[in-house]
Design a protein around this motif. Structure first.
Motif, short mmCIF file in Angstrom:
data_model
loop_
_atom_site.label_atom_id
_atom_site.label_comp_id
_atom_site.label_asym_id
_atom_site.label_seq_id
_atom_site.Cartn_x
_atom_site.Cartn_y
_atom_site.Cartn_z
N VAL A 23 0.83 -1.21 0.00
CA VAL A 23 0.00 0.00 0.00
C VAL A 23 0.87 1.26 0.00
O VAL A 23 0.63 2.19 -0.78
CB VAL A 23 -0.98 0.00 1.20
N LEU A 24 1.88 1.30 0.85
CA LEU A 24 2.74 2.49 0.92
C LEU A 24 3.54 2.68 -0.37
O LEU A 24 3.76 3.82 -0.79
CB LEU A 24 3.65 2.42 2.14
N ALA A 25 3.97 1.59 -1.00
CA ALA A 25 4.65 1.71 -2.30
C ALA A 25 3.69 2.30 -3.34
O ALA A 25 4.10 3.16 -4.14
CB ALA A 25 5.18 0.35 -2.75
N LEU A 26 2.44 1.87 -3.30
CA LEU A 26 1.44 2.43 -4.23
C LEU A 26 1.20 3.91 -3.95
O LEU A 26 0.98 4.69 -4.89
CB LEU A 26 0.13 1.65 -4.14
N VAL A 27 1.24 4.30 -2.68
CA VAL A 27 1.11 5.72 -2.35
C VAL A 27 2.24 6.51 -3.00
O VAL A 27 2.01 7.55 -3.63
CB VAL A 27 1.08 5.95 -0.82
N LEU A 28 3.46 6.02 -2.86
CA LEU A 28 4.60 6.73 -3.44
C LEU A 28 4.53 6.76 -4.96
O LEU A 28 4.85 7.77 -5.58
CB LEU A 28 5.92 6.10 -3.00
N LEU A 29 4.10 5.67 -5.57
CA LEU A 29 4.00 5.62 -7.03
C LEU A 29 2.89 6.51 -7.58
O LEU A 29 3.05 7.13 -8.63
CB LEU A 29 3.79 4.18 -7.51
N SER A 30 1.78 6.57 -6.85
CA SER A 30 0.62 7.32 -7.35
C SER A 30 0.54 8.75 -6.81
O SER A 30 -0.11 9.60 -7.42
CB SER A 30 -0.67 6.59 -6.96
N GLY A 31 1.17 9.00 -5.68
CA GLY A 31 1.06 10.31 -5.04
C GLY A 31 -0.33 10.55 -4.45
O GLY A 31 -0.72 11.69 -4.24
N ALA A 38 -6.11 6.25 3.83
CA ALA A 38 -6.63 4.90 4.14
C ALA A 38 -5.63 4.12 4.98
O ALA A 38 -6.01 3.49 5.98
CB ALA A 38 -6.96 4.16 2.85
N GLN A 39 -4.35 4.17 4.61
CA GLN A 39 -3.33 3.46 5.39
C GLN A 39 -3.17 4.08 6.78
O GLN A 39 -2.95 3.38 7.76
CB GLN A 39 -1.99 3.44 4.65
N THR A 40 -3.30 5.39 6.85
CA THR A 40 -3.23 6.07 8.15
C THR A 40 -4.33 5.56 9.07
O THR A 40 -4.10 5.31 10.27
CB THR A 40 -3.34 7.60 7.97
N LEU A 41 -5.52 5.36 8.53
CA LEU A 41 -6.64 4.84 9.33
C LEU A 41 -6.37 3.40 9.77
O LEU A 41 -6.73 3.03 10.89
CB LEU A 41 -7.94 4.94 8.54
N VAL A 42 -5.73 2.61 8.92
CA VAL A 42 -5.37 1.24 9.31
C VAL A 42 -4.38 1.28 10.47
O VAL A 42 -4.53 0.54 11.45
CB VAL A 42 -4.80 0.45 8.11
N PHE A 43 -3.38 2.14 10.37
CA PHE A 43 -2.42 2.29 11.48
C PHE A 43 -3.14 2.74 12.75
O PHE A 43 -2.84 2.27 13.85
CB PHE A 43 -1.33 3.30 11.14
N ALA A 44 -4.09 3.67 12.62
CA ALA A 44 -4.82 4.17 13.79
C ALA A 44 -5.59 3.03 14.47
O ALA A 44 -5.58 2.93 15.70
CB ALA A 44 -5.76 5.29 13.38
N LEU A 45 -6.24 2.20 13.68
CA LEU A 45 -6.95 1.06 14.26
C LEU A 45 -6.00 0.15 15.03
O LEU A 45 -6.31 -0.29 16.14
CB LEU A 45 -7.66 0.25 13.17
N GLY A 46 -4.85 -0.15 14.43
CA GLY A 46 -3.88 -1.02 15.10
C GLY A 46 -3.33 -0.42 16.37
O GLY A 46 -3.15 -1.10 17.38
N VAL A 108 8.55 12.10 1.77
CA VAL A 108 9.54 11.78 2.81
C VAL A 108 8.90 10.99 3.95
O VAL A 108 9.43 9.96 4.38
CB VAL A 108 10.22 13.07 3.33
N ALA A 109 7.75 11.45 4.43
CA ALA A 109 7.11 10.77 5.56
C ALA A 109 6.66 9.36 5.17
O ALA A 109 6.87 8.40 5.92
CB ALA A 109 5.92 11.59 6.06
N ILE A 110 6.05 9.21 4.00
CA ILE A 110 5.61 7.89 3.56
C ILE A 110 6.81 6.99 3.28
O ILE A 110 6.76 5.79 3.57
CB ILE A 110 4.69 8.01 2.32
N ALA A 111 7.89 7.54 2.77
CA ALA A 111 9.09 6.73 2.53
C ALA A 111 9.65 6.17 3.83
O ALA A 111 10.10 5.01 3.87
CB ALA A 111 10.15 7.56 1.80
N PHE A 112 9.63 6.96 4.91
CA PHE A 112 10.08 6.45 6.21
C PHE A 112 9.18 5.31 6.68
O PHE A 112 9.66 4.28 7.16
CB PHE A 112 10.14 7.56 7.26
N ALA A 113 7.87 5.50 6.56
CA ALA A 113 6.94 4.44 6.96
C ALA A 113 7.14 3.19 6.10
O ALA A 113 7.10 2.07 6.61
CB ALA A 113 5.50 4.95 6.85
N LEU A 114 7.35 3.40 4.82
CA LEU A 114 7.59 2.28 3.90
C LEU A 114 8.86 1.52 4.28
O LEU A 114 8.88 0.28 4.30
CB LEU A 114 7.66 2.76 2.46
N ALA A 115 9.92 2.23 4.60
CA ALA A 115 11.17 1.57 4.98
C ALA A 115 10.96 0.68 6.20
O ALA A 115 11.43 -0.47 6.23
CB ALA A 115 12.25 2.62 5.25
#
Length: 140
Positions: A23-31, A38-46, A108-115
Motif C-alpha cells: 500500500v505504501l509503495a502504491l502511495v509513493l508511485l501514485s502520489g 486509508a493506510q493512516t486509518l489502518v495504522f490508527a486502528l492497530g 519523505v514521511a511515507i518513505a520512512f513508513a515504507l522503509a
C-alpha cells in the motif's frame, strides 16, 4: 490505548507488514493522499483499537491463518501496537503533505513508513518494536 490484545501470531504481523509495504509503495508511485489516508486509518486502528481490528488482521485471521498450522510461538502485542502508533504518525504527516499540496513532505514521511514496513515484511525486523524496547529500558 484500549485494552491490550493478547499475544499475537508473528506470521499475522508479518502479513500485515507485507500488505502495508504494498500500500505504501502504491502511495509513493501514485502520489495519492487518499490512499495514504486509508493506510493512516489502518495504522490508527492497530495503535488505538488493537491489531485484531485492522483490516489486514481480519484478512489474515479469516483467509490466511486457517490454511496454516498453529504458530510455533506468539509475540506480545504492546510493541506491535507501538509500532502501529509510529506508523500512524508518519503516515498522518505524509497524508497531510499530500492533501495539503506539499508532496515532498508526503514523499519523505511515507518513505520512512515504507522503509520500516519493508524491514518487517522482508526480514521480520520490527523497527517500532525495537524502539519500544529501547524506551522501556530507558524508563526502567
Amino acid at each position: 490505548m484500549s485494552a491490550p490484545d493478547g499475544p499475537l501470531d508473528p506470521r499475522g504481523v508479518r502479513f500485515a507488514a507485507i500488505v502495508t509495504t504494498v500500500v505504501l509503495a502504491l502511495v509513493l508511485l501514485s502520489g495519492s493522499g487518499w490512499l495514504a489516508l486509508a493506510q493512516t486509518l489502518v495504522f490508527a486502528l492497530g495503535a488505538f483499537a488493537g491489531m485484531r481490528f485492522t483490516p489486514y488482521g481480519v484478512l489474515y485471521r479469516l483467509v490466511v491463518a486457517p490454511r496454516l498450522g498453529p504458530p510455533a510461538e506468539r509475540e506480545p502485542a504492546a510493541p506491535v501496537r507501538f509500532s502501529q502508533l509510529v506508523g500512524f504518525v508518519f503516515a498522518a504527516v505524509g497524508t497531510v503533505g499530500y492533501l495539503a499540496g506539499l508532496p515532498v513532505l508526503g514523499i519523505v514521511a511515507i518513505a520512512f513508513a515504507l522503509a520500516a514496513a519493508f524491514l518487517n515484511a522482508a526480514f521480520g525486523y520490527c523497527l517500532g518494536c525495537e524502539m519500544y524496547g529501547l524506551l522501556a529500558r530507558a524508563r526502567a
